[in-house]
Design a protein around this motif. Structure first.
Motif, PDB file in Angstrom:
ATOM      1  N   THR A   3      55.507  -8.452  51.944  1.00  0.00           N
ATOM      2  CA  THR A   3      56.415  -8.852  50.961  1.00  0.00           C
ATOM      3  C   THR A   3      57.533  -7.904  50.790  1.00  0.00           C
ATOM      4  O   THR A   3      58.593  -8.446  50.764  1.00  0.00           O
ATOM      5  N   LEU A   4      57.745  -6.346  51.698  1.00  0.00           N
ATOM      6  CA  LEU A   4      58.581  -5.016  50.956  1.00  0.00           C
ATOM      7  C   LEU A   4      60.383  -6.363  52.311  1.00  0.00           C
ATOM      8  O   LEU A   4      61.186  -5.446  51.523  1.00  0.00           O
ATOM      9  N   ASN A   5      59.566  -6.371  53.327  1.00  0.00           N
ATOM     10  CA  ASN A   5      60.661  -6.420  53.802  1.00  0.00           C
ATOM     11  C   ASN A   5      61.238  -7.542  53.702  1.00  0.00           C
ATOM     12  O   ASN A   5      61.829  -7.888  53.989  1.00  0.00           O
ATOM     13  N   LEU A   6      60.792  -8.649  53.572  1.00  0.00           N
ATOM     14  CA  LEU A   6      61.150  -9.866  53.137  1.00  0.00           C
ATOM     15  C   LEU A   6      61.578 -10.161  51.826  1.00  0.00           C
ATOM     16  O   LEU A   6      62.731 -10.718  51.918  1.00  0.00           O
ATOM     17  N   ILE A   7      61.833  -9.121  51.136  1.00  0.00           N
ATOM     18  CA  ILE A   7      62.264  -8.906  49.650  1.00  0.00           C
ATOM     19  C   ILE A   7      63.822  -8.088  50.393  1.00  0.00           C
ATOM     20  O   ILE A   7      65.257  -8.634  49.689  1.00  0.00           O
TER      21      ILE A   7
END
Length: 119
Positions: A3-7
């Motif tokens: 999720t952090l990489n996607l954000i």
């Protein structure tokens, strides 16, 4: 992808697409910080803006993400002299010195950020 990489990816894509659109919306600003030795500065400005928009868009897709990140890294390296020129111009005019000085090391962070999406 976490999720952090996607954000992070979404923010990066939006950042470059916004920056690219800015080259078309405010060309006078970008032309004012373009070094005098750059040939055909108007064309170069629009090319840089177009590359930023396309690279930002291509970050969204797995098959093109690495190519987009590579193009961002190359672009950041190529426009670095313009940032140095902008900083030197700010010193001469005694205006916006801190902002333009902060942009120089920020290029390293932007390079590192794009590097994270190169594989």
């Amino acid at each position: 992808m976490s999720t952090l990489n996607l954000i992070s990816l979404l923010i990066m894509a939006a950042f470059y697409m916004f920056a690219g659109v800015s080259h078309f919306r405010r060309p006078v600003f970008f032309l004012s910080i373009t070094p005098k030795w750059v040939p055909f500065p108007k064309i170069v400005n629009f090319l840089v803006g177009g590359i930023e928009i396309i690279a930002g868009f291509l970050l969204f897709f797995d098959p093109t993400r690495s190519y987009a990140a590579w193009s961002i890294v190359i672009l950041l390296i190529l426009v670095f002299p313009a940032n140095v020129y902008h900083f030197q111009k700010a010193i001469r005019k005694k205006q916006h010195i801190l902002f333009t000085a902060m942009r120089l090391p920020m290029q390293l962070l932007l390079l590192y950020w794009a590097y994270g999406f190169m594989s």
